[in-house]
Structures are given as structure tokens and as C-alpha cells.
Design a protein around this motif. Structure first.
Motif, PDB file in Angstrom:
ATOM      1  N   VAL A 127       0.827  -1.214   0.000  1.00 57.95           N
ATOM      2  CA  VAL A 127       0.000   0.000   0.000  1.00 57.95           C
ATOM      3  C   VAL A 127       0.860   1.262   0.000  1.00 57.95           C
ATOM      4  CG1 VAL A 127      -1.585   1.371   1.403  1.00 57.95           C
ATOM      5  CG2 VAL A 127      -2.021  -1.053   1.057  1.00 57.95           C
ATOM      6  N   LEU A 128       1.898   1.268   0.835  1.00 61.89           N
ATOM      7  CA  LEU A 128       2.719   2.467   0.980  1.00 61.89           C
ATOM      8  C   LEU A 128       3.706   2.658  -0.164  1.00 61.89           C
ATOM      9  CD1 LEU A 128       3.753   2.701   4.737  1.00 61.89           C
ATOM     10  CD2 LEU A 128       2.288   4.240   3.449  1.00 61.89           C
ATOM     11  N   GLY A 129       4.308   1.571  -0.608  1.00 64.34           N
ATOM     12  CA  GLY A 129       5.426   1.704  -1.529  1.00 64.34           C
ATOM     13  C   GLY A 129       6.663   2.152  -0.766  1.00 64.34           C
ATOM     14  N   ALA A 130       7.749   2.344  -1.478  1.00 62.43           N
ATOM     15  CA  ALA A 130       8.999   2.769  -0.847  1.00 62.43           C
ATOM     16  C   ALA A 130       8.885   4.204  -0.340  1.00 62.43           C
ATOM     17  CB  ALA A 130      10.152   2.652  -1.837  1.00 62.43           C
ATOM     18  N   GLU A 136      11.159  12.731  -5.518  1.00 64.34           N
ATOM     19  CA  GLU A 136       9.833  12.118  -5.655  1.00 64.34           C
ATOM     20  C   GLU A 136       8.777  12.910  -4.884  1.00 64.34           C
ATOM     21  OE1 GLU A 136      11.330   7.499  -6.312  1.00 64.34           O
ATOM     22  OE2 GLU A 136      10.942   8.266  -4.293  1.00 64.34           O
ATOM     23  N   LEU A 137       9.165  13.501  -3.753  1.00 66.15           N
ATOM     24  CA  LEU A 137       8.232  14.353  -3.017  1.00 66.15           C
ATOM     25  C   LEU A 137       7.850  15.575  -3.845  1.00 66.15           C
ATOM     26  CD1 LEU A 137       9.678  14.302   0.626  1.00 66.15           C
ATOM     27  CD2 LEU A 137       7.512  13.325  -0.146  1.00 66.15           C
ATOM     28  N   LYS A 138       8.831  16.223  -4.447  1.00 64.57           N
ATOM     29  CA  LYS A 138       8.554  17.406  -5.270  1.00 64.57           C
ATOM     30  C   LYS A 138       7.616  17.069  -6.426  1.00 64.57           C
ATOM     31  CE  LYS A 138      12.799  20.032  -4.372  1.00 64.57           C
ATOM     32  NZ  LYS A 138      14.018  20.626  -4.983  1.00 64.57           N
ATOM     33  N   LEU A 139       7.881  15.959  -7.076  1.00 63.76           N
ATOM     34  CA  LEU A 139       7.024  15.545  -8.192  1.00 63.76           C
ATOM     35  C   LEU A 139       5.597  15.279  -7.710  1.00 63.76           C
ATOM     36  CD1 LEU A 139       9.450  13.125 -10.093  1.00 63.76           C
ATOM     37  CD2 LEU A 139       8.737  15.414 -10.804  1.00 63.76           C
ATOM     38  N   ALA A 140       5.474  14.643  -6.544  1.00 60.36           N
ATOM     39  CA  ALA A 140       4.146  14.353  -5.995  1.00 60.36           C
ATOM     40  C   ALA A 140       3.417  15.646  -5.627  1.00 60.36           C
ATOM     41  CB  ALA A 140       4.279  13.446  -4.777  1.00 60.36           C
ATOM     42  N   ASP A 193       1.379  25.762   6.407  1.00 57.37           N
ATOM     43  CA  ASP A 193       1.973  24.424   6.424  1.00 57.37           C
ATOM     44  C   ASP A 193       0.898  23.404   6.056  1.00 57.37           C
ATOM     45  OD1 ASP A 193       4.437  25.381   7.179  1.00 57.37           O
ATOM     46  OD2 ASP A 193       4.056  25.139   9.323  1.00 57.37           O
ATOM     47  N   VAL A 194       1.197  22.625   5.056  1.00 59.97           N
ATOM     48  CA  VAL A 194       0.243  21.636   4.556  1.00 59.97           C
ATOM     49  C   VAL A 194       0.809  20.240   4.810  1.00 59.97           C
ATOM     50  CG1 VAL A 194      -1.077  20.836   2.571  1.00 59.97           C
ATOM     51  CG2 VAL A 194      -0.447  23.256   2.757  1.00 59.97           C
ATOM     52  N   LYS A 195       0.011  19.416   5.443  1.00 66.00           N
ATOM     53  CA  LYS A 195       0.437  18.036   5.702  1.00 66.00           C
ATOM     54  C   LYS A 195       0.001  17.170   4.523  1.00 66.00           C
ATOM     55  CE  LYS A 195       0.361  16.467   9.892  1.00 66.00           C
ATOM     56  NZ  LYS A 195      -0.082  15.913  11.212  1.00 66.00           N
ATOM     57  N   MET A 196       1.001  16.643   3.811  1.00 65.02           N
ATOM     58  CA  MET A 196       0.746  15.836   2.623  1.00 65.02           C
ATOM     59  C   MET A 196       0.810  14.348   2.975  1.00 65.02           C
ATOM     60  SD  MET A 196       0.229  17.928   0.135  1.00 65.02           S
ATOM     61  CE  MET A 196       0.771  19.231  -0.956  1.00 65.02           C
ATOM     62  N   TYR A 197      -0.250  13.626   2.663  1.00 64.04           N
ATOM     63  CA  TYR A 197      -0.308  12.182   2.899  1.00 64.04           C
ATOM     64  C   TYR A 197      -0.035  11.465   1.575  1.00 64.04           C
ATOM     65  CZ  TYR A 197      -2.471  13.333   7.371  1.00 64.04           C
ATOM     66  OH  TYR A 197      -2.714  13.824   8.632  1.00 64.04           O
ATOM     67  N   ILE A 198       0.927  10.572   1.595  1.00 63.32           N
ATOM     68  CA  ILE A 198       1.443   9.996   0.347  1.00 63.32           C
ATOM     69  C   ILE A 198       1.409   8.475   0.403  1.00 63.32           C
ATOM     70  CG2 ILE A 198       3.465   9.888  -1.180  1.00 63.32           C
ATOM     71  CD1 ILE A 198       4.303  12.569   0.351  1.00 63.32           C
ATOM     72  N   ARG A 199       1.052   7.894  -0.734  1.00 67.07           N
ATOM     73  CA  ARG A 199       1.138   6.448  -0.915  1.00 67.07           C
ATOM     74  C   ARG A 199       1.640   6.161  -2.326  1.00 67.07           C
ATOM     75  NH1 ARG A 199      -4.323   3.733   1.805  1.00 67.07           N
ATOM     76  NH2 ARG A 199      -3.525   3.652   3.956  1.00 67.07           N
ATOM     77  N   LYS A 201       4.190   7.087  -3.854  1.00 71.67           N
ATOM     78  CA  LYS A 201       4.765   8.277  -4.497  1.00 71.67           C
ATOM     79  C   LYS A 201       3.714   9.231  -5.064  1.00 71.67           C
ATOM     80  CE  LYS A 201       8.817   5.536  -5.680  1.00 71.67           C
ATOM     81  NZ  LYS A 201       9.701   5.010  -6.741  1.00 71.67           N
ATOM     82  N   GLU A 202       2.484   9.147  -4.550  1.00 69.81           N
ATOM     83  CA  GLU A 202       1.429  10.072  -4.956  1.00 69.81           C
ATOM     84  C   GLU A 202       0.732  10.636  -3.724  1.00 69.81           C
ATOM     85  OE1 GLU A 202      -1.352   8.408  -7.660  1.00 69.81           O
ATOM     86  OE2 GLU A 202       0.124   8.026  -9.233  1.00 69.81           O
ATOM     87  N   VAL A 203       0.439  11.937  -3.760  1.00 77.63           N
ATOM     88  CA  VAL A 203      -0.316  12.558  -2.668  1.00 77.63           C
ATOM     89  C   VAL A 203      -1.770  12.123  -2.790  1.00 77.63           C
ATOM     90  CG1 VAL A 203      -1.066  14.719  -1.624  1.00 77.63           C
ATOM     91  CG2 VAL A 203       1.239  14.540  -2.585  1.00 77.63           C
ATOM     92  N   VAL A 204      -2.286  11.532  -1.719  1.00 76.62           N
ATOM     93  CA  VAL A 204      -3.676  11.069  -1.737  1.00 76.62           C
ATOM     94  C   VAL A 204      -4.573  11.942  -0.866  1.00 76.62           C
ATOM     95  CG1 VAL A 204      -3.045   8.692  -2.255  1.00 76.62           C
ATOM     96  CG2 VAL A 204      -3.186   9.427   0.128  1.00 76.62           C
ATOM     97  N   LEU A 205      -3.950  12.785  -0.029  1.00 75.47           N
ATOM     98  CA  LEU A 205      -4.726  13.647   0.857  1.00 75.47           C
ATOM     99  C   LEU A 205      -3.839  14.785   1.329  1.00 75.47           C
ATOM    100  CD1 LEU A 205      -7.377  14.050   2.537  1.00 75.47           C
ATOM    101  CD2 LEU A 205      -6.280  12.700   4.342  1.00 75.47           C
ATOM    102  N   ALA A 206      -4.425  15.981   1.466  1.00 80.03           N
ATOM    103  CA  ALA A 206      -3.691  17.138   1.975  1.00 80.03           C
ATOM    104  C   ALA A 206      -4.502  17.776   3.092  1.00 80.03           C
ATOM    105  CB  ALA A 206      -3.428  18.143   0.862  1.00 80.03           C
TER     106      ALA A 206
END
Length: 209
Positions: A127-130, A136-140, A193-199, A201-206
């Protein structure tokens, strides 16, 4: 009777023949030494191969139990495929214990606990990936914010944290906190400040956008 003197050409020829014979003798001795060295090397190699090929005794139930109980405490921030190898080394022998063995029931209970331990680990890894890298964060972030900001092109990133793992209602996410300067609905710039939730390598929730 006068003895005939050996002419210079004949002397040279005899000298060459003598040298050739001497060289052949040296070569023969060298070949013998090489053969002896190769023989010793082969013997050492065969001995080492026999040592390596010596069968190892299977682990006892006590050893499996000790290692299994240690694995039940296994925990890390990011699971990898190689982590499951050590579980297999315990679970496969446990499953091979026959019903006639006095340790069968205890082995089955321990194996069940190890299955329950590895199942969520495997699911979490899928589910999480690496853990995403900085690039990769910037791209997401770019991909997610491009369709959600009023004026994406004027937005700026001031800072963001490395990704770390959190659980929301027992669900795992990678999280990075992004310091973002962007326009609001009235055209004014705000910093938040925005909390980015990632799975994967994609942001799924902010949270806080």
C-alpha cells in the motif's frame, strides 16, 4: 698424427645443442613443479568443497521457537521484501513438523502468530510503496497542487520535511509537511503548512491546504 681442430662453426653448433638439452631439462623440471603445484591446489580445492558440501543439521524446535518469538517483536519504519526471508527460515520448518511430533501443536500456534505478524507487514509494503525521496516528493507535490491551487504558477515551496510514516485509524501513510506560499481565493498571498499524505509516491490527501 695431428688432431684436427674443431672449427668455429662446429663449436657453435655443439654449444647450441648443449644449451638446447639443458633448456629441455630445465623445462622438464619446471613442468614437474607446476604439476605438483596443481595437484596440491586440486587437493586443497577438493577438501574445501567437501567441507562446504557437508550437510547441516536442521534447526531444533527450541531454536525455531526462540527465533520465532524474536521475530514477533520485529518492527521497522519501512518494510522490504528481504525482511520476509528471515520469517520464511522459521515458518517453513515449523510447517514441516509432523502431527506425530510432540511439538506439533505448539509449532502450529507459533506459525499462526508469525502469519498474523507478516500479513499486515506485506499489505503495508504494497500500500505504501517505498519511502519517497526528495525528488519524488517534489514531483508528488507538483502533480497534486497543479489542479488544486487558485494560481499554481505563482506558488512557492519554502521547505518540506522528509517523509515519515504515520497511521490514521490504523491505516499507514507517508507524510511530509510542506511550507507553501500561494494565493487565496481573493488573490492575496498566504503562507501555510500543509500536511501531505502519500502512498506509492502520490499525494492522496492534503490537510491544511
Amino acid at each position: 698424427v695431428k688432431k684436427k681442430a674443431i672449427t668455429t662453426p662446429a663449436a657453435i653448433a655443439l654449444l647450441c645443442l648443449g644449451l638446447c638439452g639443458f633448456c629441455a631439462l630445465i623445462g622438464k623440471l619446471g613442468d614437474t613443479n607446476v604439476n605438483q603445484t596443481n595437484t596440491r591446489t586440486d587437493l586443497v580445492g577438493n577438501l574445501q568443497a567437501n567441507i562446504n558440501a557437508a550437510p547441516t543439521s536442521p534447526p531444533t524446535f527450541a531454536e525455531l521457537k526462540q527465533k520465532g518469538e524474536q521475530l514477533l517483536k520485529f518492527q521497522r519504519d519501512e518494510y522490504q521484501q528481504s525482511d520476509f526471508q528471515q520469517f520464511d527460515e522459521v515458518m517453513i520448518p515449523l510447517q514441516a513438523i509432523s502431527k506425530e511430533d510432540k511439538n506439533y501443536k505448539e509449532a502450529q500456534r507459533l506459525n499462526k502468530k508469525l502469519i498474523d505478524k507478516t500479513a499486515p507487514m506485506m499489505a503495508e509494503m504494497l500500500v505504501l510503496g517505498a519511502r519517497p525521496s526528495e525528488i519524488e516528493l517534489k514531483l508528488a507535490f507538483n502533480h497534486y497542487l497543479r489542479t488544486r491551487l487558485n494560481d499554481y504558477d505563482s506558488s512557492e515551496y519554502f521547505d518540506y520535511t522528509p517523509a515519515y510514516k504515520v497511521y490514521v485509524k490504523k491505516e499507514p501513510f507517508w507524510v511530509s509537511i510542506l511550507s507553501l506560499r500561494a494565493k487565496n481565493a481573493f488573490g492575496g498571498y498566504i503562507l501555510k503548512d500543509v500536511k501531505m499524505y502519500i502512498r506509492n509516491k502520490e499525494v492522496v490527501l492534503a490537510d491544511g491546504l
